[in-house]
Design an enzyme around this catalytic site. Structure first.
Site, mmCIF file in Angstrom:
data_model
loop_
_atom_site.group_PDB
_atom_site.id
_atom_site.type_symbol
_atom_site.label_atom_id
_atom_site.label_comp_id
_atom_site.label_asym_id
_atom_site.label_seq_id
_atom_site.Cartn_x
_atom_site.Cartn_y
_atom_site.Cartn_z
ATOM 1 N N SER A 122 -16.605 104.435 4.709
ATOM 2 C CA SER A 122 -15.809 104.098 5.894
ATOM 3 C C SER A 122 -15.473 105.359 6.684
ATOM 4 C CB SER A 122 -14.519 103.430 5.419
ATOM 5 O OG SER A 122 -13.547 103.445 6.441
ATOM 6 N N TYR A 146 -7.370 104.744 0.331
ATOM 7 C CA TYR A 146 -8.650 104.055 0.561
ATOM 8 C C TYR A 146 -9.716 105.061 1.001
ATOM 9 C CZ TYR A 146 -11.870 101.058 3.340
ATOM 10 O OH TYR A 146 -12.958 100.435 3.898
ATOM 11 N N LYS A 150 -13.169 106.123 -0.953
ATOM 12 C CA LYS A 150 -14.505 106.039 -0.352
ATOM 13 C C LYS A 150 -15.202 107.407 -0.410
ATOM 14 C CE LYS A 150 -14.746 101.712 1.026
ATOM 15 N NZ LYS A 150 -15.702 100.773 0.412
HETATM 16 N N1 NAD Z 1 -15.157 95.499 7.954
HETATM 17 C C1 NAD Z 1 -14.888 96.744 8.355
HETATM 18 O O1 NAD Z 1 -14.393 96.978 9.470
HETATM 19 C C2 NAD Z 1 -15.234 97.905 7.455
HETATM 20 C C3 NAD Z 1 -15.098 99.215 7.935
HETATM 21 C C4 NAD Z 1 -15.393 100.278 7.108
HETATM 22 C C5 NAD Z 1 -15.832 100.028 5.814
HETATM 23 N N2 NAD Z 1 -15.949 98.759 5.358
HETATM 24 C C6 NAD Z 1 -16.393 98.528 3.967
HETATM 25 O O2 NAD Z 1 -17.445 97.576 3.982
HETATM 26 C C7 NAD Z 1 -17.385 96.752 2.809
HETATM 27 C C8 NAD Z 1 -17.383 95.286 3.212
HETATM 28 O O3 NAD Z 1 -16.304 95.041 4.090
HETATM 29 P P1 NAD Z 1 -15.858 93.551 4.485
HETATM 30 O O4 NAD Z 1 -15.260 93.663 5.837
HETATM 31 O O5 NAD Z 1 -16.951 92.588 4.218
HETATM 32 O O6 NAD Z 1 -14.678 93.341 3.435
HETATM 33 P P2 NAD Z 1 -14.219 91.994 2.721
HETATM 34 O O7 NAD Z 1 -12.820 92.203 2.269
HETATM 35 O O8 NAD Z 1 -14.499 90.823 3.611
HETATM 36 O O9 NAD Z 1 -15.207 91.915 1.477
HETATM 37 C C9 NAD Z 1 -15.028 92.680 0.314
HETATM 38 C C10 NAD Z 1 -15.333 91.777 -0.850
HETATM 39 O O10 NAD Z 1 -15.131 92.529 -2.074
HETATM 40 C C11 NAD Z 1 -14.682 91.612 -3.029
HETATM 41 N N3 NAD Z 1 -14.023 92.263 -4.151
HETATM 42 C C12 NAD Z 1 -12.784 92.831 -4.189
HETATM 43 N N4 NAD Z 1 -12.502 93.247 -5.428
HETATM 44 C C13 NAD Z 1 -13.580 92.951 -6.207
HETATM 45 C C14 NAD Z 1 -13.881 93.131 -7.567
HETATM 46 N N5 NAD Z 1 -12.996 93.692 -8.411
HETATM 47 N N6 NAD Z 1 -15.072 92.719 -8.037
HETATM 48 C C15 NAD Z 1 -15.974 92.127 -7.193
HETATM 49 N N7 NAD Z 1 -15.744 91.916 -5.880
HETATM 50 C C16 NAD Z 1 -14.544 92.325 -5.402
HETATM 51 C C17 NAD Z 1 -13.703 90.719 -2.266
HETATM 52 O O11 NAD Z 1 -13.455 89.495 -2.965
HETATM 53 C C18 NAD Z 1 -14.400 90.545 -0.930
HETATM 54 O O12 NAD Z 1 -15.163 89.355 -0.888
HETATM 55 C C19 NAD Z 1 -16.148 97.207 2.054
HETATM 56 O O13 NAD Z 1 -16.565 98.125 1.068
HETATM 57 C C20 NAD Z 1 -15.319 97.917 3.094
HETATM 58 O O14 NAD Z 1 -14.500 98.897 2.511
HETATM 59 C C21 NAD Z 1 -15.670 97.690 6.144
#
Ligand code: NAD
Length: 319
Positions: A122, A146, A150
């Site tokens: 991120s 966080y 990362k």
């Molecule tokens: N969406 C954004 O704006 C954004 C920005 C920067 C980074 N990211 C990163 O991208 C990735 C996906 O983001 P997203 O928006 O789809 O997030 P999200 O919260 O929709 O999805 C993350 C998923 O991880 C699962 N999870 C949490 N703990 C877990 C565990 N112990 N075991 C298995 N699964 C588990 C959750 O149930 C969820 O479905 C993440 O790593 C996030 O940090 C997202």
């Protein structure tokens, strides 16, 4: 090609699964199986490719071992608790974002099959007194737990790749907007809700001023970039497996104007402006002057205009 998406029940995971199903191939091979693994068995998307759902908790090494098998060719590691959640619950952030990532990489190491691993990092890894613009050459100085988790994940991906345990890639995602579905616990939630809710005829609160700048990418292009990231030749990455995924910097005013240009003037009237000083303290320190030159050179892409982000939301997700 057997693909495992861990965190596959989340917003980006589902988008990625659809993109892979539509495409049908990855890295020159037909996709024969996609497994969506998440804390609860995710709902499946119907399609020509065989998609399996799997309950998997990455904090439990035995559960990770069930998910990652000798047949797994590519692992997308998307599982995480997001920014505000990891900030409120330090233990959960450490267990899931840090130990969970290590469990996944360790499973790969002991298997000895060196799968491709794409890890979603991120822009939260940037922060503090580091000069603009920021990018892959910047000193990492995250200002949240966080972001720290990362950053450590990126270093692990680099080192496990250097050792040949995985063929890893870590990509720093911009903030994804317009994010479909319900709001999550990210401090960036308003960056989608001020568009998503009005586009669905509902009120939304904007907690920052219209001049607020941030770095964004649409979910559609995020999924496309994740596909492309797996396909980059390892040799092209050299000794640095980390890429800044390209995005674009927009102000809140530009985003709302884009919504008006695509959907007419009514949605913008549903936005209430109420400054939230506590939230401003968090998001006010976030970096938006971000460069992704290396990733652009390797074929990753950004949205041409924020109007595209609005159109993609209407076409792919609204309702
Ligand atoms: N969406 C954004 O704006 C954004 C920005 C920067 C980074 N990211 C990163 O991208 C990735 C996906 O983001 P997203 O928006 O789809 O997030 P999200 O919260 O929709 O999805 C993350 C998923 O991880 C699962 N999870 C949490 N703990 C877990 C565990 N112990 N075991 C298995 N699964 C588990 C959750 O149930 C969820 O479905 C993440 O790593 C996030 O940090 C997202």
């Amino acid at each position: 090609m057997n693909i495992l998406i861990i965190g596959g029940g989340g917003v980006v995971g589902r988008k990625l699964a659809s993109a892979l199903v539509d495409r049908g191939h990855l890295m020159g091979r037909d996709i024969t199986k996609i497994t969506l693994a998440d804390i609860a068995d995710p709902e499946l998307k119907a399609g020509s490719v065989h998609i399996t759902g799997l309950a998997c908790d990455i904090t439990d090494p035995a559960s990770v071992s069930e998910a990652i098998t000798p047949e797994t060719d590519v692992i997308y590691h998307l599982a995480a608790v997001v920014s505000a959640h990891a900030e409120e619950d330090f233990e959960a952030g450490m267990k899931i974002n840090l130990d969970g990532t290590r469990n996944i990489l360790e499973r790969c190491r002991t298997l000895g099959t060196a799968p491709v691993v794409v890890f979603t990092s991120s822009i939260a890894v940037y922060g503090g007194d580091v000069p603009d613009p920021v990018g892959e050459q910047s000193f990492l100085n995250p200002q949240t737990s966080y972001g720290m988790q990362k950053a450590v994940g990126e270093l692990m991906v680099n080192d496990y790749s250097r050792k040949g345990f995985v063929d890893g890639r870590a990509v720093r995602l911009p903030t994804i907007s317009v994010r479909p579905g319900k709001p999550n616990r990210a401090a960036s939630g308003f960056m989608s809700s001020i568009l998503r809710e009005p586009l669905n005829g509902q009120e939304a609160v904007c907690p920052v001023g219209e001049e607020f700048l941030h770095y964004y990418l649409s979910p559609r292009l995020c999924a496309e970039n994740l596909v492309r990231t797996a396909e980059i030749e390892a040799g092209a990455l050299g000794m640095n497996r980390v890429l800044q995924m390209p995005g674009r910097t927009w102000s809140i005013r530009q985003m709302i104007d884009a919504m008006t240009a695509v959907a007419g003037p009514d949605p913008a009237r549903l936005i209430r402006w109420e400054k939230d000083e506590a939230l401003l303290k968090i998001v006010g320190g976030w970096r938006f002057d971000i460069r992704a030159d290396r990733a652009l050179g390797l074929g990753l892409i950004a949205d041409d205009s924020f109007e595209d982000n609005i159109r993609y939301y209407i076409e792919d997700d609204r309702g």
